[in-house]
Design an enzyme around this catalytic site. Structure first.
Site: not given
Ligand code: EPU
Length: 320
Positions: A195, A243, A313
């Site tokens: 990520r 998320c 995230e």
């Protein structure tokens, strides 16, 4: 980034504050003569999938990449910070963002190059690029089914699902650097982690992806099945930022949060989704402060119960 593109959203580079507070005159100098849209004191709510966020001092939607370059040059001279808002996977605080916030919404063109290569401008939505790839019978982006962000945001975040992630398809990135110059950066020169992509400082103005010819029906079926899975397991009809936490080595964040008994937990109109515990949904009028309080509660409870420290995230931006 004192020429200042801060990290988060669809931009890259070091986070720095301007040397002095930005004045109205600085802002006007930064946006002077642009062809695109400029709005002052603009609420960012409508630019985020969470439908949350205070105002930007100035919101700019550049008409094209030259306009974006001009903005970067002028903002640098006027010492006005720039933040690019991708809009998904983002929480903008209630007090908003100082300086110029850029939306790449008008950098929305896709073109077909030879040998399975597609070029998409930074503001192209991932669903649009995926549809384009399917229409050309090109495989390699199926993992992105259901990811709502822009391609620029997907590169910056190295967005992915369990089917794959952005770095696997990326050939090169077009970046408007701190001087406002358009430069090409091959994917081989970029370090990707889970990520995250370590890109040269600047704003992602476009992306080349390298895809493979394949059977169109097969690609479409993979995408359809995956979209159905997401629809069945995620709260896609409610405003959210996707998320909230990264998955941990001790298991998917959603599972840990559910096991901590937090599904349905609420602060104001922010709620841990009943459908997927790693989503926080906005039931209507949630404020960023509600989401932040809920994130804190989830993090603390999971840590107490399991010893796992969940890592965000979601990007949180704006004046604290
Ligand atoms: N699970 C629970 N409870 C929940 C949610 C999930 O027990 O409330 C369990 C599921 O039953 C499953 C496991 O956790 O056994 C994994 O769940 P899921 O398949 O939904 O995948 P995920 O790891 O939670 C990841 C990505 C999603 C992406 C999905 C589908 C991360 C942090 N999340 O979720 O990405 O959509 O896979 O591929 O990597 C995002 O990045 O914003 C995002 C939502």
């Amino acid at each position: 980034m004192p020429t200042t593109m801060r990290t988060g959203g669809a931009h890259t580079g070091p986070s720095m504050s301007p040397r002095r507070p930005t004045t109205t005159r600085d802002l006007q100098a930064a946006v002077a003569g642009l062809k695109g849209e400029v709005r002052f004191n603009a609420p960012l709510r409508e630019f985020t999938s969470f439908r949350i966020g205070g105002p930007a001092d100035a919101l700019v939607i550049p008409a094209d990449v030259e306009d974006l370059s001009k903005l970067v040059q002028q903002a640098r001279i006027a010492k006005v910070p720039i933040f690019v808002v991708g809009g998904t996977n983002l929480l903008v605080r209630d007090s908003g963002i100082r300086g110029v916030v850029v939306s790449l919404a008008k950098l929305n063109h896709v073109k077909d190059e030879a040998g399975g290569v597609l070029y998409a401008e930074g503001g192209v939505g991932m669903p649009t690029l995926l549809r384009f790839a399917i229409s050309r019978s090109l495989s390699g982006l199926e993992w992105a089914a259901g990811i709502p962000g822009t391609v620029a945001g997907c590169v910056v975040m190295n967005a992915g699902t369990r089917l794959g992630q952005m770095d696997q398809a990326l050939k090169a990135v077009h970046i408007v650097d701190r001087q406002g110059k358009l430069v090409e950066c091959p994917a081989a020169d970029i370090r990707f982690t889970y990520r995250r992509a370590l890109l040269p400082p600047g704003i992602v103005a476009g992306v080349w992806v390298q895809l493979r010819p394949a059977n169109r029906d097969k690609i479409a079926t993979v995408v359809k099945d995956y979209l159905r899975y997401r629809k069945d397991t995620q709260p896609l009809t409610l405003a959210s930022a996707g998320c909230v936490f990264k998955n941990s080595e001790r298991g998917p964040a959603g599972k840990l949060i559910e096991e901590a008994g937090l599904k349905g937990a609420r602060v104001g109109d922010a709620q841990v989704s009943e459908k997927h515990a790693n989503f926080i949904v906005n039931l209507g009028d949630a404020r960023a402060s509600d989401v932040l309080a809920l994130i804190k509660k989830v993090g603390r409870t999971v840590e107490e119960r399991t010893g796992v420290t969940l890592e965000l995230e979601l990007k949180i931006v704006g004046q604290p």
